[in-house]
Motif scaffolding. Structure first.
Motif, PDB file in Angstrom:
ATOM      1  N   LYS A 106       0.825  -1.210   0.000  1.00  0.00           N
ATOM      2  CA  LYS A 106       0.000   0.000   0.000  1.00  0.00           C
ATOM      3  C   LYS A 106       0.859   1.259   0.000  1.00  0.00           C
ATOM      4  O   LYS A 106       0.573   2.233  -0.701  1.00  0.00           O
ATOM      5  CB  LYS A 106      -0.930  -0.009   1.215  1.00  0.00           C
TER       6      LYS A 106
ATOM      7  N   SER B 294       2.365   1.671  -3.466  1.00  0.00           N
ATOM      8  CA  SER B 294       1.360   2.159  -4.407  1.00  0.00           C
ATOM      9  C   SER B 294       1.081   3.641  -4.177  1.00  0.00           C
ATOM     10  O   SER B 294       0.922   4.413  -5.128  1.00  0.00           O
ATOM     11  CB  SER B 294       0.071   1.349  -4.265  1.00  0.00           C
ATOM     12  N   LEU B 295       1.050   4.063  -2.900  1.00  0.00           N
ATOM     13  CA  LEU B 295       0.854   5.479  -2.606  1.00  0.00           C
ATOM     14  C   LEU B 295       2.019   6.322  -3.128  1.00  0.00           C
ATOM     15  O   LEU B 295       1.821   7.359  -3.773  1.00  0.00           O
ATOM     16  CB  LEU B 295       0.709   5.662  -1.084  1.00  0.00           C
TER      17      LEU B 295
ATOM     18  N   THR C 112       1.950   6.455  -6.930  1.00  0.00           N
ATOM     19  CA  THR C 112       0.893   7.356  -7.408  1.00  0.00           C
ATOM     20  C   THR C 112       1.323   8.806  -7.292  1.00  0.00           C
ATOM     21  O   THR C 112       1.120   9.607  -8.218  1.00  0.00           O
ATOM     22  CB  THR C 112      -0.396   7.118  -6.601  1.00  0.00           C
TER      23      THR C 112
ATOM     24  N   VAL D 267      -7.087   8.082  -6.556  1.00  0.00           N
ATOM     25  CA  VAL D 267      -6.382   6.853  -6.937  1.00  0.00           C
ATOM     26  C   VAL D 267      -5.582   6.300  -5.761  1.00  0.00           C
ATOM     27  O   VAL D 267      -5.554   5.080  -5.525  1.00  0.00           O
ATOM     28  CB  VAL D 267      -5.474   7.129  -8.146  1.00  0.00           C
ATOM     29  N   ALA D 268      -4.919   7.191  -5.009  1.00  0.00           N
ATOM     30  CA  ALA D 268      -4.141   6.730  -3.860  1.00  0.00           C
ATOM     31  C   ALA D 268      -5.037   6.097  -2.801  1.00  0.00           C
ATOM     32  O   ALA D 268      -4.702   5.047  -2.238  1.00  0.00           O
ATOM     33  CB  ALA D 268      -3.356   7.905  -3.264  1.00  0.00           C
TER      34      ALA D 268
ATOM     35  N   ASN E 296      -6.035   2.705  -4.017  1.00  0.00           N
ATOM     36  CA  ASN E 296      -4.946   1.738  -3.876  1.00  0.00           C
ATOM     37  C   ASN E 296      -4.694   1.361  -2.425  1.00  0.00           C
ATOM     38  O   ASN E 296      -4.204   0.262  -2.145  1.00  0.00           O
ATOM     39  CB  ASN E 296      -3.664   2.313  -4.484  1.00  0.00           C
TER      40      ASN E 296
END
Length: 718
Positions: free
Chosen positions: A452, A455-456, A459, A512-513, A516
Motif C-alpha cells: 500500500k 502504491s501510494l 501514485t 487513486v491513492a 490503492n
C-alpha cells in the motif's frame, strides 16, 4: 478420577472434549493439585460414552460435587496468592521501571561486576602472554621491522608523488571550487601512498613466520590506513557542499579537520580489527575484547571532541543555502536553519547513548559503538554521493532550445528521484547494521502495508511527473510568440490554468491513492457530486463569475498590465483570478471587480493608439500657416529620440472640426504605440506652445462682439 476432573456444571462437555487427547498421567494431575488423595491408577484412555457416564454420576452425587467445588476454590485462592497484583497508573509504571533498573544495575550480573570480571580475566590472559625476554625479542623485532618497512615505503611514495606534483604544477590542497577530478586526486594523494605501501608490506611479510608481533603490526597499519581513508572521505564530503558563503567554513575543515577525523577512523578500525578471530586466538578472548572496547570508547570520545570543536563550521555549511532556495522554499530553509543551529546536540546524544550502551553491555563491541560508527560512515558516504549527484545536476547541458524547458524540469525530477534512492539505500544499510531490514519487512509481516505504501508513493511520483509535463506544456504554449506579445497573455492565463491543472491532478491522484490503499472511494465520489450540485445551485453568482471570467480570458479581452476601463473604473490590470479582476487607477487605488459585473471592456493597450489634437487657431493667423506649423511640429516630434519610437505614423491633419468662440478648431492625430497616446499628446502640445511663443503668437482666446447704441447715432461695433 475422571468424574472429579471434569465435574464442572457449566463447562463439563467443553472440558471433556478438550482434555480427551491427554494421556492418563496428564489427566490425573489436576485432582492431585486440588488435594484429592485418591491414587491415580494407570489406565488407557476411556471412550467418550464412558466418560460422559462418569460426569453424569459425579454431578448427581451431592458430596462429590461439593468437594469438587471446595477444591476449585482452594486452587483459585492459591493462584491469586502466587500472582502479584500489578501496579496501575503512572506511579506503577515508574516504580516498575526503577525496579527493573535496580535489578539490572545490582547483584552479581550488574555492569560493574561484569566489567570487574572482564578486567580480571583480561589481566590473567595478559599475564599468560608475559614470556621470557628471549622469546619477546623476535616478537618485538617482527613488529618493528614490519612497521619500518611500511613507513619507509610510504615515505618514498609520498616523496615521489610530491615530485610529480612539482613537475606538473599541481597544488597540495584543494582549490576553492574543486572539480570531481580534484576531489579524487586529493583522496588518492592522502590515501594512495599508505595503501600501496601496506599492500607491498603484506606481500613481503608472507615469508615471515606467523607471530604475535606480525599480527599486531599488520593490525596497526590497517587501522592507520582506514583512518586515513575515513578522514579523506569526510573532507571530500565537506568539499562537495561547496557553495556561496561557505568558503571560510570549508577552509577551516579542509586544513584542521583531517587529523581529528584520522584519529576517529583509526581508533574505530583498530577496535574492529581486534575483534578478528585470529587476534582473539593470539591475545585471548577477554584481552582482545577489552582492548577493542577501549579503542571503540576512544573513537567515541574523539567523535565528541570533533563535534564540539567543529560545530560552528559544520553548522555554517548546513545553514547557508543558495539564494534561489531561500526565496522559493522558505519553509525548507527555516527547517534547515534550525537543523544547522542545533545539529551537534543529537550527535552528542548519540555518542552518549553509545557509551552508555557499551557500559551496560559490559563492552559488547558487536553492538553499540560499532553499529553507531558504521552508521556514521554510511551517512558520510550518502552525503558524498548526494553531493556528487547535485554537482552533476548543476552542470549546464546543451540541448535544443525548443525542448530546453522540458529537459531542465525533467532533469530536476530525475535527480530528485536519485537523491531519494540514495537516502533509501542509506536507510536500508543503516537498518541492516542494527539487525533490521526494510526489504525483509516488506517480504514478511509488513507485505500488505508495504504494498500500500509503495502504491501510494508510486501514485504521488506519477502525479508529480504528469504535473511537470502538463505545466511545462502550458508554459511553452503560452510564451511562444514571434512578436513577443504573448508575455502578458501568458502572465494572465498561466496562473489560472496552472491552478486548475494542479487541483485536477491533485484530486485524481488523491482518489487513486485512496483506492490503492483499499478505501472504497464510491461514497466519496458520490458525496463530491452532491456537494458540487449544491454549490452550483446555491452559489449562482459565483458560477456566473467563473463562466464569464473563463470566456473573457479565452477571448483575450484583457490581460495583466493592460490599461482598461471596466465596470466604470479606469486603471491598469494587476491581477486576475478565476472570479475577479484587480485594477489600480491613476490615484493608486486598487479596485477588485467580479467578472459578472463587467458589461463592456474598453482596452487601451491593444495593437496601437491614436493621439488626437484639437487646436484652436488664433483669429489673426491664417489657416494654412497654422496647418504648416502643426506639420513642422509633427515632423520634429518624429525625429525626437525620446518620442520617435512611440509615433508610428506621420501627423494626419483631419481638417477644421468646428468653430468655437470665433476660432477655428483644427483636428489632427498621430498613430502611436499602445498606451503612449497621452504621452505623445503632452509632448506635442508642449512643442506647439514653444513654436507659437517663438513666432510671437498667442493661443486663441475667446472673442466677444459688443455693440453700443446711443440715441440719434449709428451703432458702433467694438
Amino acid at each position: 478420577m475422571f468424574a472429579r476432573l471434569f465435574a464442572l456444571p457449566c463447562y463439563a462437555l467443553v472440558c471433556l472434549l478438550t482434555l480427551l487427547p491427554l494421556s492418563s498421567a496428564q489427566a490425573v494431575g489436576l485432582p492431585g493439585l486440588l488435594g484429592n488423595q485418591t491414587k491415580a491408577q494407570p489406565q488407557a484412555e476411556e471412550p467418550l460414552g464412558q466418560s460422559l457416564d462418569e460426569v453424569i454420576k459425579s454431578l448427581e452425587n451431592d458430596q462429590q460435587r461439593a468437594k469438587l467445588l471446595a477444591d476449585l476454590k482452594k486452587l483459585r485462592d492459591a493462584t491469586k496468592k502466587a500472582q502479584p497484583t500489578p501496579e496501575e497508573g503512572v506511579l506503577g509504571l515508574i516504580g516498575g521501571t526503577l525496579s527493573s533498573l535496580e535489578k539490572q544495575f545490582s547483584g552479581a550480573d550488574s555492569p560493574v561486576n561484569r566489567w570487574t570480571d572482564e578486567f580480571d580475566l583480561a589481566q590473567e590472559e595478559l599475564a599468560a602472554l608475559m614470556l621470557p625476554a628471549s622469546q619477546w625479542l623476535p616478537i618485538i623485532f617482527a613488529f618493528a621491522l614490519i612497521l619500518m618497512v611500511w613507513s619507509l615505503l610510504a615515505a618514498a611514495l609520498i616523496w615521489l608523488s610530491h615530485r610529480v606534483r612539482l613537475r606538473f604544477g599541481l597544488t597540495d590542497e584543494l582549490p576553492q571550487h574543486p572539480k570531481t577530478w580534484d576531489l579524487l586526486r586529493f583522496a588518492l594523494r592522502k590515501l594512495g601512498p599508505w595503501l600501496i605501501a601496506l599492500l607491498i608490506t603484506v606481500y613481503m611479510t608472507y615469508s615471515l613466520p606467523s607471530s604475535l608481533g606480525k599480527d599486531l603490526a599488520m593490525v596497526l597499519a590497517y587501522a592507520l590506513v582506514i583512518g586515513t581513508c575515513f578522514s579523506a572521505i569526510c573532507v571530500v564530503a565537506f568539499s562537495v557542499l561547496d557553495g556561496p558563503h561557505r568558503h571560510r567554513a570549508l577552509y577551516i575543515l579542509r586544513r584542521q579537520a583531517f587529523r581529528p577525523l584520522w584519529w576517529i577512523g583509526s581508533f574505530a578500525a583498530f577496535g574492529e580489527a581486534l575483534s578478528d578471530p585470529r587476534m582473539v586466538a593470539s591475545l585471548g578472548q577477554h584481552l582482545a575484547h577489552t582492548a577493542a572496547t577501549f579503542a571503540n570508547v576512544m573513537a567515541a570520545l574523539s567523535t565528541g571532541v570533533f563535534i564540539l570543536r567543529f560545530r560552528r563550521p559544520i553548522a555554517h555549511l548546513i545553514r547557508n543555502q543558495p539564494l534561489s532556495r531561500r526565496l522559493t522554499r522558505r519553509a525548507l530553509s527555516d527547517t534547515i536553519e534550525i537543523i544547522g543551529t542545533f545539529w551537534y546536540l543529537p550527535a552528542l546524544v548519540l555518542v552518549g547513548i553509545s557509551l552508555f550502551a557499551t557500559f551496560v553491555s559490559a563492552g559488547d563491541t558487536s553492538t553499540a559503538l560499532r553499529q553507531s560508527l558504521l552508521c556514521t560512515v554510511l551517512l558520510v558516504l550518502c552525503m558524498v554521493i548526494n553531493g556528487l549527484v547535485r554537482r552533476h545536476a548543476l552542470k549546464p547541458q546543451r540541448g535544443h532550445k525548443r525542448h530546453a524547458l522540458y529537459s531542465e524540469r525533467l532533469k530536476s525530477f530525475f535527480y530528485t528521484l536519485a537523491h531519494l534512492a540514495v537516502w533509501l539505500a542509506f536507510i536500508e544499510l543503516g537498518l541492516r547494521v542494527w539487525g533490521m531490514s526494510l526489504i525483509r519487512f516488506t517480504e514478511g509481516d509488513g507485505h500488505e502495508v508495504s504494498v500500500k505504501l509503495f502504491s501510494l508513493g508510486g501514485t504521488l511520483i506519477f502525479a508529480w511527473l504528469i504535473w511537470i509535463l502538463s505545466d511545462t506544456a502550458v508554459h511553452h504554449a503560452l510564451t511562444r510568440s514571434r512578436k513577443g506579445l504573448a508575455n502578458a497573455r501568458a502572465q494572465t492565463m498561466m496562473p489560472l490554468i496552472r491552478n486548475v491543472l494542479f487541483v485536477a491532478i491533485f484530486i485524481i491522484a488523491t482518489i487513486v491513492a485512496l483506492a490503492n490503499m483499499g478505501m472504497n472511494v464510491t461514497p466519496l465520489l458520490a458525496g463530491a457530486g452532491v456537494i458540487g450540485l449544491a454549490i452550483g445551485f446555491g452559489a449562482q453568482s459565483l458560477v456566473a463569475d467563473l463562466i464569464t471570467g473563463l470566456f473573457i480570458i479565452i477571448e483575450d479581452s484583457l490581460a495583466i498590465d493592460d490599461y482598461v476601463d471596466v465596470g466604470g473604473h479606469l486603471g491598469t490590470v494587476e491581477g486576475l483570478t478565476i472570479r475577479t479582476v484587480r485594477l489600480r487607477d491613476i490615484d493608486g487605488i486598487v479596485h477588485t471587480i467580479p467578472f459578472s459585473e463587467i458589461k463592456s471592456i474598453k482596452n487601451y493597450s491593444r495593437e496601437f493608439g491614436y493621439a488626437i489634437f484639437r487646436v484652436a487657431i488664433p483669429y489673426n493667423m491664417e489657416i494654412d500657416d497654422a496647418i504648416k506649423l502643426m506639420r513642422d511640429v509633427g515632423q520634429k516630434m518624429r525625429t525626437d529620440p525620446l518620442q520617435r519610437r512611440n509615433i508610428w505614423s506621420p501627423l494626419e491633419i483631419q481638417g477644421v472640426e468646428s468653430f468655437e468662440s470665433g476660432s477655428a478648431i483644427l483636428r489632427a492625430r498621430f498613430k502611436t504605440a499602445p498606451i503612449k497616446q497621452w504621452e505623445v499628446s503632452r509632448a506635442f502640445n508642449l512643442s506647439l506652445k514653444r513654436h507659437l511663443d517663438e513666432a510671437g503668437l498667442d493661443l486663441a482666446t475667446p472673442r466677444m462682439s459688443i455693440q453700443v447704441i446711443t440715441p440719434g447715432s449709428t451703432p458702433e461695433k467694438q
